[in-house]
Design an enzyme around this catalytic site. Structure first.
Site, short mmCIF file in Angstrom:
data_model
loop_
_atom_site.label_atom_id
_atom_site.label_comp_id
_atom_site.label_asym_id
_atom_site.label_seq_id
_atom_site.Cartn_x
_atom_site.Cartn_y
_atom_site.Cartn_z
N ALA A 126 -4.86 -0.31 -7.25
CA ALA A 126 -5.79 -0.11 -6.15
C ALA A 126 -5.47 -1.16 -5.09
CB ALA A 126 -7.21 -0.26 -6.65
N GLY A 173 -4.67 0.66 -10.93
CA GLY A 173 -5.01 2.03 -10.52
C GLY A 173 -3.81 2.95 -10.52
N GLU A 231 -3.50 4.08 -14.00
CA GLU A 231 -4.64 4.95 -14.26
C GLU A 231 -4.44 6.33 -13.62
OE1 GLU A 231 -7.18 1.76 -12.72
OE2 GLU A 231 -8.39 2.00 -14.51
N1 CAA Z 1 -2.89 -4.02 -3.25
C1 CAA Z 1 -2.55 -4.39 -1.99
N2 CAA Z 1 -1.30 -4.78 -1.64
C2 CAA Z 1 -0.38 -4.84 -2.61
C3 CAA Z 1 -0.67 -4.48 -3.93
C4 CAA Z 1 -1.99 -4.06 -4.24
N3 CAA Z 1 -2.35 -3.64 -5.48
N4 CAA Z 1 0.47 -4.64 -4.68
C5 CAA Z 1 1.42 -5.06 -3.84
N5 CAA Z 1 0.92 -5.19 -2.58
C6 CAA Z 1 1.62 -5.63 -1.39
C7 CAA Z 1 1.87 -7.12 -1.41
O1 CAA Z 1 0.72 -7.81 -0.99
C8 CAA Z 1 3.03 -7.24 -0.46
O2 CAA Z 1 2.54 -7.15 0.86
P1 CAA Z 1 3.02 -8.25 1.97
O3 CAA Z 1 4.50 -7.94 2.13
O4 CAA Z 1 2.21 -7.87 3.17
O5 CAA Z 1 2.78 -9.59 1.41
C9 CAA Z 1 3.83 -5.96 -0.71
O6 CAA Z 1 2.93 -5.06 -1.34
C10 CAA Z 1 5.00 -6.17 -1.66
O7 CAA Z 1 4.52 -6.80 -2.83
P2 CAA Z 1 5.13 -8.16 -3.41
O8 CAA Z 1 5.72 -8.99 -2.33
O9 CAA Z 1 4.09 -8.79 -4.26
O10 CAA Z 1 6.33 -7.55 -4.30
P3 CAA Z 1 6.97 -8.20 -5.63
O11 CAA Z 1 8.16 -7.36 -5.92
O12 CAA Z 1 7.14 -9.67 -5.47
O13 CAA Z 1 5.85 -7.99 -6.77
C11 CAA Z 1 4.22 -6.73 -8.03
C12 CAA Z 1 5.52 -6.68 -7.20
C13 CAA Z 1 4.46 -7.46 -9.35
C14 CAA Z 1 3.83 -5.27 -8.31
C15 CAA Z 1 3.11 -7.45 -7.22
O14 CAA Z 1 3.05 -6.87 -5.92
C16 CAA Z 1 1.72 -7.36 -7.83
O15 CAA Z 1 1.43 -8.06 -8.77
N6 CAA Z 1 0.87 -6.48 -7.25
C17 CAA Z 1 -0.52 -6.38 -7.67
C18 CAA Z 1 -0.63 -5.64 -8.99
C19 CAA Z 1 -2.09 -5.56 -9.40
O16 CAA Z 1 -2.75 -6.55 -9.63
N7 CAA Z 1 -2.61 -4.32 -9.52
C20 CAA Z 1 -4.00 -4.08 -9.89
C21 CAA Z 1 -4.83 -3.91 -8.65
S1 CAA Z 1 -6.58 -3.85 -8.98
C22 CAA Z 1 -6.86 -2.29 -9.54
O17 CAA Z 1 -5.98 -1.46 -9.61
C23 CAA Z 1 -8.28 -1.99 -9.94
C24 CAA Z 1 -8.47 -0.70 -10.63
O18 CAA Z 1 -8.17 -0.50 -11.79
C25 CAA Z 1 -9.12 0.38 -9.97
#
Ligand code: CAA
Length: 260
Positions: free
Chosen positions: A67, A111, A114
């Site tokens: 998400a 998400g 999911e």
């Molecule tokens: N939401 C918003 N933006 C996100 C995102 C997310 N879930 N995942 C990645 N992005 C964005 C990053 O912020 C980044 O944007 P900027 O360039 O503006 O900084 C861009 O996408 C690229 O991401 P990274 O630079 O982080 O890429 P990476 O290759 O270094 O890492 C990753 C990849 C490991 C997937 C890392 O992006 C990450 O950990 N993302 C978050 C994963 C996460 O926590 N997901 C759960 C979200 S909460 C949820 O989903 C709740 C639910 O169940 C309903």
């Protein structure tokens, strides 16, 4: 035929809609716009007799990285509760009656994982990574992750993944029963489309009923599920497609299903 959406790319051909999540700048993070567009699109495809199966995919780097954290970060409990965050969109995908295949390459996190699990089955590229990392954000899955992942892979693995945020690679996901098969990343879309075309060529009525029957296994006892299956099996004999399918077998020809 091409459709225009802000966060989705949609192509329709040979009875199949290929839907690509398209927010590359955010690794396809699921924001309200994307989930709203997906729900609306599926509602529209439901009524499109030309489409018999959907393939949902992302990019080679990410199916969806969760998400949208940036959209959620400042929300209050009152807002989340009042908006009933995720409920309407998740329901729209859950109640979609045609088959929807998740073709997952790269990250399917939070998400994203999911969403893939709500789909009818998951075809994984060899670079796929699945996880529920919400614990790292001080929260928890909110689109069914704790329930569906546990049903797919069992309590031990689901609990470990949810409590630690650890990711599973494609090989582990296949061993654990989360995905139906693994294919090389370069072949993922072609393979998913081939499977989808095969489904789209079947009787659409039989396909919908088969989907309903398998899904009933999640929500019923074995006795209730088998009883439902038997009744739906009987009811399939009301359709012309049953006669066509069986006549074609006996006559050693290919069936031509009409969806009636
Ligand atoms: N939401 C918003 N933006 C996100 C995102 C997310 N879930 N995942 C990645 N992005 C964005 C990053 O912020 C980044 O944007 P900027 O360039 O503006 O900084 C861009 O996408 C690229 O991401 P990274 O630079 O982080 O890429 P990476 O290759 O270094 O890492 C990753 C990849 C490991 C997937 C890392 O992006 C990450 O950990 N993302 C978050 C994963 C996460 O926590 N997901 C759960 C979200 S909460 C949820 O989903 C709740 C639910 O169940 C309903």
């Amino acid at each position: 035929m091409a459709d225009t959406y802000e966060t989705l790319l949609v192509e329709r051909a040979d009875g199949v809609a290929l839907v690509r999540l398209n927010r590359p700048e955010a690794l396809n993070a699921l924001n309200s716009t994307l989930l709203g567009e997906l729900a609306a699109l599926l509602g529209e495809i439901e009524g499109d007799d030309a489409i018999g199966c959907v393939v949902l995919t992302g990019s080679e780097r990410a199916f969806a990285a969760g998400a949208d954290i940036k959209e959620m970060s400042t929300k209050t409990y009152a807002q989340m509760f009042k908006e009933d965050f995720f409920t309407a969109q998740a329901r729209a995908i859950e109640r979609f009656r045609k088959p929807i295949i998740a073709a997952v390459a790269g990250y399917a996190l939070g998400g994203g994982c999911e969403l893939a699990m709500i789909c009818d089955f998951i075809l994984a590229a060899d670079n796929a990574k699945f996880g529920q990392p919400e614990i790292n954000l001080g929260v928890a899955p909110g689109i069914g992750g704790t329930q569906r992942l546990t049903r797919f892979v069992g309590k031990s693995k689901a609990m470990e993944m949810v409590l630690t945020g650890r990711m599973m690679d494609a090989a582990e996901a296949e061993r654990a029963g989360l995905v139906s098969r693994i294919v090389p990343a370069a072949d993922l879309i072609a393979e998913a489309l081939a499977v989808a075309r095969k489904i789209a060529a079947q009787s659409p009525l039989a396909v919908m009923m088969n989907k309903e029957m398998v899904n009933a296994a999640y929500d019923t006892t074995l006795t209730q599920g088998v009883a439902l299956e038997r009744r739906l099996f009987h009811s399939l004999f009301a359709f012309d497609d049953q006669k066509e399918g069986m006549d074609a077998f006996v006559a050693k020809r290919k069936p031509a299903f009409k969806g009636s």
